[in-house]
Design an enzyme around this catalytic site. Structure first.
Site, PDB file in Angstrom:
ATOM      1  N   ASN A   1       3.106   7.219  11.537  1.00 37.68           N
ATOM      2  CA  ASN A   1       3.482   5.901  10.989  1.00 37.68           C
ATOM      3  C   ASN A   1       4.820   5.997  10.267  1.00 37.68           C
ATOM      4  O   ASN A   1       5.647   5.086  10.358  1.00 37.68           O
ATOM      5  CB  ASN A   1       2.392   5.387  10.047  1.00 37.68           C
ATOM      6  CG  ASN A   1       1.209   4.809  10.799  1.00 37.68           C
ATOM      7  OD1 ASN A   1       1.308   3.759  11.414  1.00 37.68           O
ATOM      8  ND2 ASN A   1       0.096   5.509  10.796  1.00 37.68           N
TER       9      ASN A   1
ATOM     10  N   ILE B   1      -5.433   8.339  -4.019  1.00 37.99           N
ATOM     11  CA  ILE B   1      -5.711   7.028  -4.636  1.00 37.99           C
ATOM     12  C   ILE B   1      -4.748   6.889  -5.822  1.00 37.99           C
ATOM     13  O   ILE B   1      -4.649   7.791  -6.651  1.00 37.99           O
ATOM     14  CB  ILE B   1      -7.170   6.939  -5.136  1.00 37.99           C
ATOM     15  CG1 ILE B   1      -8.152   7.229  -3.981  1.00 37.99           C
ATOM     16  CG2 ILE B   1      -7.450   5.568  -5.750  1.00 37.99           C
ATOM     17  CD1 ILE B   1      -8.118   6.220  -2.846  1.00 37.99           C
ATOM     18  N   LEU B   2      -4.016   5.784  -5.865  1.00 35.97           N
ATOM     19  CA  LEU B   2      -3.039   5.598  -6.948  1.00 35.97           C
ATOM     20  C   LEU B   2      -3.740   5.038  -8.187  1.00 35.97           C
ATOM     21  O   LEU B   2      -4.666   4.244  -8.072  1.00 35.97           O
ATOM     22  CB  LEU B   2      -1.928   4.653  -6.482  1.00 35.97           C
ATOM     23  CG  LEU B   2      -1.156   5.118  -5.236  1.00 35.97           C
ATOM     24  CD1 LEU B   2      -0.132   4.059  -4.837  1.00 35.97           C
ATOM     25  CD2 LEU B   2      -0.491   6.464  -5.484  1.00 35.97           C
TER      26      LEU B   2
ATOM     27  N   HIS C   1      -4.376   0.619   7.444  1.00 33.90           N
ATOM     28  CA  HIS C   1      -5.735   1.152   7.568  1.00 33.90           C
ATOM     29  C   HIS C   1      -6.205   0.970   9.015  1.00 33.90           C
ATOM     30  O   HIS C   1      -6.002  -0.111   9.595  1.00 33.90           O
ATOM     31  CB  HIS C   1      -6.678   0.441   6.591  1.00 33.90           C
ATOM     32  CG  HIS C   1      -8.073   0.962   6.649  1.00 33.90           C
ATOM     33  ND1 HIS C   1      -8.451   2.168   6.072  1.00 33.90           N
ATOM     34  CD2 HIS C   1      -9.187   0.465   7.240  1.00 33.90           C
ATOM     35  CE1 HIS C   1      -9.741   2.378   6.315  1.00 33.90           C
ATOM     36  NE2 HIS C   1     -10.204   1.370   7.023  1.00 33.90           N
TER      37      HIS C   1
HETATM   38  C1  GRF Z   1      -4.062   7.541  11.009  1.00 38.50           C
HETATM   39  O1  GRF Z   1      -5.366   7.671  11.512  1.00 38.50           O
HETATM   40  C2  GRF Z   1      -3.938   6.256  10.300  1.00 38.50           C
HETATM   41  O2  GRF Z   1      -4.908   5.371  10.725  1.00 38.50           O
HETATM   42  C3  GRF Z   1      -4.202   6.536   8.884  1.00 38.50           C
HETATM   43  O3  GRF Z   1      -3.779   7.875   8.684  1.00 38.50           O
HETATM   44  C4  GRF Z   1      -3.873   8.577   9.939  1.00 38.50           C
HETATM   45  C5  GRF Z   1      -2.680   9.426  10.180  1.00 38.50           C
HETATM   46  O4  GRF Z   1      -1.570   8.646  10.405  1.00 38.50           O
HETATM   47  N1  GRF Z   1      -3.516   5.568   8.083  1.00 38.50           N
HETATM   48  P1  GRF Z   1      -0.110   9.310  10.499  1.00 38.50           P
HETATM   49  O5  GRF Z   1       0.059   9.797  11.927  1.00 38.50           O
HETATM   50  O6  GRF Z   1      -0.088  10.454   9.510  1.00 38.50           O
HETATM   51  O7  GRF Z   1       0.827   8.218  10.173  1.00 38.50           O
END
Ligand code: GRF
Length: 193
Positions: free
Chosen positions: A13, A87-88, A104
């Site tokens: 992401n 968790i913040l 999420h």
């Molecule tokens: C993914 O499963 C995403 O849904 C969750 O964290 C996991 C890893 O995502 N938010 P990434 O490849 O590290 O961005």
């Protein structure tokens, strides 16, 4: 727009954000990447993109203060929790209320909250015999996965899906809607309540 991204793992992401900033889909830059995991591949992604990256252990007593110091230095307009498992604190969320978003891998309010992260989400979706799943981007408030939803997108759960094949298809949706959410915020199309 100055963006700080918090990660704990692979950082796909994060990579989607880096790429969108590079090709102009987002008018902004990732000023820093902070990981709760010293071996997160996302740190390597940051380094390859020339972005300052930090590991701050959640076990450290000074963890919160180190996060706050990093944010004070980077002056983020937006903080993105992208696969971030920490968790913040209430104080930190309060200090940056309306500027923190999370991605999420489910259609909130289903399969979210304490204990629902990573592959566990998709295992529960399949165990729940859901016909659809998807991903959600939301503002972070004092709860876990409870803030105002910015965007979510559904995909069908296929009969032959395993948790991993579903996770892979949901992840592709995450990469899309995360950029769309940041674009909406950038254009002030979506403001926190
Ligand atoms: C993914 O499963 C995403 O849904 C969750 O964290 C996991 C890893 O995502 N938010 P990434 O490849 O590290 O961005």
């Amino acid at each position: 727009m100055n963006i700080v991204v918090l990660i704990s793992g692979n950082g796909s992401n994060l990579q989607a954000i880096i790429d969108a900033c590079a090709d102009g889909r987002i008018q902004g830059q990732v000023k820093a990447v902070v990981s709760s995991n010293p071996t997160a591949y996302g740190l390597e992604r940051a380094t390859q993109a020339g972005i300052p990256s930090y590991w701050i252990s959640r076990k450290q007593k000074t963890y919160e203060q180190e996060l706050l110091d990093c944010f004070a230095q980077m002056q983020p307009d937006l903080i993105v929790l992208a696969g971030y498992l920490g968790i913040l604190s209430r104080e930190l969320v309060q200090a940056y209320q309306g500027k923190i978003i999370n991605i999420h891998p489910s259609l909130i309010p289903k399969y979210c909250g304490k204990g629902y992260y990573g592959i566990k989400v998709h295992q529960a979706v399949i165990a729940g015999r859901e016909k659809e799943s998807g991903a959600t981007v939301h503002f972070v408030d004092q709860g876990i996965d409870t803030g105002q939803i910015i965007i979510q997108r559904a995909i069908p759960v296929l009969a032959k899906d395993s948790p991993q094949t579903l996770a892979d298809r949901v992840l592709a949706v995450e990469h899309q809607i995360l950029i769309e959410a940041i674009q909406a915020i950038e254009k002030q199309l979506c403001l926190p309540e």
